[in-house]
Design an enzyme around this catalytic site. Sequence first.
Site, PDB file in Angstrom:
ATOM      1  N   ARG A   1      23.006  21.728  52.242  1.00 29.41           N
ATOM      2  CA  ARG A   1      22.139  22.814  51.796  1.00 29.41           C
ATOM      3  C   ARG A   1      21.360  22.466  50.535  1.00 29.41           C
ATOM      4  O   ARG A   1      20.210  22.892  50.378  1.00 29.41           O
ATOM      5  CB  ARG A   1      22.971  24.077  51.582  1.00 29.41           C
ATOM      6  CG  ARG A   1      23.525  24.639  52.887  1.00 29.41           C
ATOM      7  CD  ARG A   1      24.201  25.966  52.696  1.00 29.41           C
ATOM      8  NE  ARG A   1      24.691  26.505  53.951  1.00 29.41           N
ATOM      9  CZ  ARG A   1      25.354  27.656  54.067  1.00 29.41           C
ATOM     10  NH1 ARG A   1      25.584  28.386  52.990  1.00 29.41           N
ATOM     11  NH2 ARG A   1      25.774  28.077  55.238  1.00 29.41           N
TER      12      ARG A   1
ATOM     13  N   ASP B   1      24.467  42.699  46.395  1.00 32.07           N
ATOM     14  CA  ASP B   1      24.889  41.347  46.744  1.00 32.07           C
ATOM     15  C   ASP B   1      24.345  40.388  45.697  1.00 32.07           C
ATOM     16  O   ASP B   1      23.311  40.658  45.058  1.00 32.07           O
ATOM     17  CB  ASP B   1      24.376  40.953  48.134  1.00 32.07           C
ATOM     18  CG  ASP B   1      25.184  39.810  48.737  1.00 32.07           C
ATOM     19  OD1 ASP B   1      26.102  40.089  49.537  1.00 32.07           O
ATOM     20  OD2 ASP B   1      24.917  38.639  48.397  1.00 32.07           O
TER      21      ASP B   1
END
Length: 282
Positions: free
Chosen positions: A45, A154
């Site tokens: 990633r 979040d």
Amino acid sequence: MASGSTASEADLQLSDKDFSRIAQLVHGLAGIVLAEAKRPLVHSRLIKRLRALNLRDFAAYADYISASGSEAERLELISAVTTNVTSFFREQHHFDMLTSTVLPPLLAKAQSGGRVRLWSAGCSSGEEPFSLAATVLGLCPDVHRHDLRILATDIDRTVIEKTRRATYAPEAASGLAPEVSRRLFVNPKAEDALQVSDNVRKLVQCNHLNLQDKWPFRGPFDVIFCRNVVIYFDKPTQERLWLRFAEALAPGGYLMIGHSERVTGPSLAEFSADGMTAYRRR
């Protein structure tokens, strides 16, 4: 921006030193523990971030993250190393408990002019808070006349934007009862994308929040959902968070956690177990 000639992807190895350094940065920023097993995920990633920033290697990336003025990239780092797996009405037993036990007295309170607040902490792409809202609407269709709101937060700004768009692939409705799908979506039979209905969306407020930071809101909350989040933290961070949730809950308020999580440490004095992975503030 730090930059340099980039190596080929095959040459971009994530050394022990660089992985340890990045793991320490992630822990310091978000309290998340990156175990050795996460190294391949971190490697795959973050290569994309190296490319985007024209950085030569992972050491340069760690330098860049450590530098002042790289707040935007710190958010990209957290987004890259977190995994958001969720679905509508995941862990159905919590929603059954809401319907049978938790919500009826809270709705009576709201209908009598009281204030009711629910919090989806770690809401990912929105399925959880919208499931909460649909559950509330199933019990009280005129809830918008009352002071009941759902906060969705979040750490990952990317998934917060998904929650705000409230658009999902058609398969997201798979397994939902027809009446639930009709409550959740504008057109539950849409073949291209499912849009969450305005009635559901209006109950939910979405905000970015790092749970390790100061919480910029005043409680108390009557229900907090924080499921499959604290498993990514070390034990001291978990125990601090349980205490903070206890402080944010009204007396008698409920905390719902993930199936593999347990409240531990000093906060046990503040909670009593009340069902499967459910706790109640004493």
